[in-house]
Design a protein around this motif. Structure first.
Motif, mmCIF file in Angstrom:
data_model
loop_
_atom_site.group_PDB
_atom_site.id
_atom_site.type_symbol
_atom_site.label_atom_id
_atom_site.label_comp_id
_atom_site.label_asym_id
_atom_site.label_seq_id
_atom_site.Cartn_x
_atom_site.Cartn_y
_atom_site.Cartn_z
ATOM 1 N N PRO A 48 0.805 -1.221 0.000
ATOM 2 C CA PRO A 48 0.000 0.000 0.000
ATOM 3 C C PRO A 48 0.836 1.268 0.000
ATOM 4 O O PRO A 48 0.476 2.251 -0.651
ATOM 5 C CB PRO A 48 -0.835 -0.096 1.282
ATOM 6 C CG PRO A 48 -0.631 -1.435 1.838
ATOM 7 C CD PRO A 48 0.483 -2.096 1.115
ATOM 8 N N GLU A 49 1.969 1.247 0.706
ATOM 9 C CA GLU A 49 2.788 2.448 0.756
ATOM 10 C C GLU A 49 3.341 2.821 -0.618
ATOM 11 O O GLU A 49 3.468 3.993 -0.951
ATOM 12 C CB GLU A 49 3.929 2.302 1.787
ATOM 13 C CG GLU A 49 5.038 1.348 1.405
ATOM 14 C CD GLU A 49 4.742 -0.117 1.698
ATOM 15 O OE1 GLU A 49 5.649 -0.932 1.450
ATOM 16 O OE2 GLU A 49 3.639 -0.459 2.167
ATOM 17 N N GLN A 50 3.633 1.818 -1.456
ATOM 18 C CA GLN A 50 4.137 2.109 -2.800
ATOM 19 C C GLN A 50 3.028 2.661 -3.707
ATOM 20 O O GLN A 50 3.262 3.552 -4.520
ATOM 21 C CB GLN A 50 4.772 0.859 -3.416
ATOM 22 C CG GLN A 50 6.040 0.419 -2.714
ATOM 23 C CD GLN A 50 7.112 1.498 -2.657
ATOM 24 O OE1 GLN A 50 7.330 2.243 -3.605
ATOM 25 N NE2 GLN A 50 7.777 1.612 -1.516
ATOM 26 N N GLU A 51 1.815 2.108 -3.551
ATOM 27 C CA GLU A 51 0.688 2.624 -4.333
ATOM 28 C C GLU A 51 0.366 4.057 -3.914
ATOM 29 O O GLU A 51 0.108 4.920 -4.741
ATOM 30 C CB GLU A 51 -0.550 1.730 -4.172
ATOM 31 C CG GLU A 51 -0.460 0.428 -4.926
ATOM 32 C CD GLU A 51 0.388 -0.618 -4.219
ATOM 33 O OE1 GLU A 51 0.362 -0.691 -2.974
ATOM 34 O OE2 GLU A 51 1.087 -1.375 -4.912
ATOM 35 N N LEU A 52 0.392 4.309 -2.597
ATOM 36 C CA LEU A 52 0.126 5.663 -2.109
ATOM 37 C C LEU A 52 1.236 6.621 -2.528
ATOM 38 O O LEU A 52 0.976 7.774 -2.871
ATOM 39 C CB LEU A 52 -0.028 5.646 -0.589
ATOM 40 C CG LEU A 52 -1.284 4.940 -0.087
ATOM 41 C CD1 LEU A 52 -1.218 4.743 1.423
ATOM 42 C CD2 LEU A 52 -2.535 5.703 -0.482
ATOM 43 N N LYS A 53 2.480 6.154 -2.516
ATOM 44 C CA LYS A 53 3.612 6.969 -2.979
ATOM 45 C C LYS A 53 3.397 7.393 -4.420
ATOM 46 O O LYS A 53 3.515 8.572 -4.761
ATOM 47 C CB LYS A 53 4.920 6.180 -2.846
ATOM 48 C CG LYS A 53 6.145 6.867 -3.438
ATOM 49 C CD LYS A 53 7.343 5.913 -3.418
ATOM 50 C CE LYS A 53 8.611 6.492 -3.957
ATOM 51 N NZ LYS A 53 8.573 6.930 -5.330
ATOM 52 N N ALA A 54 3.042 6.424 -5.272
ATOM 53 C CA ALA A 54 2.803 6.735 -6.686
ATOM 54 C C ALA A 54 1.633 7.701 -6.848
ATOM 55 O O ALA A 54 1.696 8.637 -7.659
ATOM 56 C CB ALA A 54 2.545 5.446 -7.468
ATOM 57 N N ALA A 55 0.582 7.500 -6.061
ATOM 58 C CA ALA A 55 -0.584 8.384 -6.143
ATOM 59 C C ALA A 55 -0.219 9.802 -5.687
ATOM 60 O O ALA A 55 -0.624 10.785 -6.320
ATOM 61 C CB ALA A 55 -1.728 7.834 -5.300
ATOM 62 N N LEU A 56 0.564 9.920 -4.616
ATOM 63 C CA LEU A 56 0.974 11.241 -4.136
ATOM 64 C C LEU A 56 1.892 11.938 -5.133
ATOM 65 O O LEU A 56 1.768 13.133 -5.368
ATOM 66 C CB LEU A 56 1.667 11.125 -2.772
ATOM 67 C CG LEU A 56 0.758 10.835 -1.588
ATOM 68 C CD1 LEU A 56 1.596 10.482 -0.357
ATOM 69 C CD2 LEU A 56 -0.145 12.018 -1.288
ATOM 70 N N GLU A 57 2.815 11.178 -5.737
ATOM 71 C CA GLU A 57 3.701 11.772 -6.742
ATOM 72 C C GLU A 57 2.904 12.279 -7.923
ATOM 73 O O GLU A 57 3.144 13.379 -8.433
ATOM 74 C CB GLU A 57 4.749 10.754 -7.200
ATOM 75 C CG GLU A 57 5.823 10.517 -6.179
ATOM 76 C CD GLU A 57 6.846 9.480 -6.609
ATOM 77 O OE1 GLU A 57 7.982 9.582 -6.114
ATOM 78 O OE2 GLU A 57 6.523 8.583 -7.400
ATOM 79 N N SER A 58 1.941 11.488 -8.358
ATOM 80 C CA SER A 58 1.089 11.891 -9.472
ATOM 81 C C SER A 58 0.246 13.103 -9.096
ATOM 82 O O SER A 58 0.118 14.047 -9.873
ATOM 83 C CB SER A 58 0.190 10.721 -9.878
ATOM 84 O OG SER A 58 -0.739 11.124 -10.843
ATOM 85 N N ALA A 59 -0.308 13.083 -7.886
ATOM 86 C CA ALA A 59 -1.199 14.161 -7.448
ATOM 87 C C ALA A 59 -0.451 15.468 -7.227
ATOM 88 O O ALA A 59 -0.923 16.530 -7.612
ATOM 89 C CB ALA A 59 -1.913 13.744 -6.168
ATOM 90 N N ALA A 60 0.716 15.396 -6.589
ATOM 91 C CA ALA A 60 1.446 16.600 -6.216
ATOM 92 C C ALA A 60 2.472 17.032 -7.263
ATOM 93 O O ALA A 60 2.914 18.174 -7.257
ATOM 94 C CB ALA A 60 2.142 16.392 -4.874
ATOM 95 N N GLY A 61 2.859 16.119 -8.140
ATOM 96 C CA GLY A 61 3.829 16.451 -9.177
ATOM 97 C C GLY A 61 5.245 16.604 -8.664
ATOM 98 O O GLY A 61 6.063 17.276 -9.300
ATOM 99 N N VAL A 62 5.548 16.013 -7.501
ATOM 100 C CA VAL A 62 6.896 16.078 -6.943
ATOM 101 C C VAL A 62 7.308 14.684 -6.490
ATOM 102 O O VAL A 62 6.454 13.857 -6.181
ATOM 103 C CB VAL A 62 6.986 17.064 -5.750
ATOM 104 C CG1 VAL A 62 6.704 18.487 -6.191
ATOM 105 C CG2 VAL A 62 6.071 16.661 -4.616
#
Length: 166
Positions: free
Chosen positions: A61-75
């Protein structure tokens, strides 16, 4: 050998017949630092099926959330801690920092967690899982302690907050 095959078949039948599991986003806390970086804590609840997937490292889950946050925040986002019910991240240059005569303005990007559903859909077990990526509570905290709060929203708007000079 015969018992192992029977047990395996029984387990597969239970998984097929089992009700859908659920991933529930409980809280999302974003603490913006003076340099514009952010410490992000995401607390969630996993169903028994997802806990099995995490135990066997089928899903992270942490990797999926990491990818989602990177996509959402653009950083870029770094996982700094991961447990069965929470993940902690660090994001450099999360907020734009604009110095002014009266203080500093911090501008955060929009955070759209609906992208996490797209990531989840790529897994073979996606049809077995119901996911709610709308945290019950989201808190965005700025360096002066000012907070913006949101309830049950999968998209957090871009925010700006001025921290006056002291």
């Amino acid at each position: 050998m015969r018992h192992a095959i029977l047990a395996g078949c029984l387990l597969v039948m239970m998984l097929i017949a089992a009700p859908a599991g659920a991933f529930t986003a409980d809280t999302l806390e974003v603490s913006v630092n003076e340099d514009g970086s952010a410490d992000i804590t995401f607390e969630y609840t996993l169903s028994w099926l997802e806990r099995i997937g995490v135990f066997f490292r089928i899903a992270e889950p942490e990797q999926e959330l990491k990818a989602a946050l990177e996509s959402a925040a653009g950083v870029p986002v770094t996982v700094t801690a991961a447990e069965s019910d929470r993940a902690v991240f660090s994001a450099l240059k999360f907020a734009k920092v604009t110095p002014g005569n009266d203080g500093v303005i911090y501008s955060t990007p929009e955070i759209d967690l609906t992208g996490a559903q797209k990531i989840l859909d790529d897994y073979w077990f996606a049809p077995l899982v119901r996911a709610d990526f709308s945290p019950d509570l989201t808190v965005v905290r700025f360096p002066d302690g000012h907070e913006e709060r949101f309830n049950n929203q999968s998209t957090i708007p871009a925010l700006s907050h001025a921290v006056p000079k002291i």
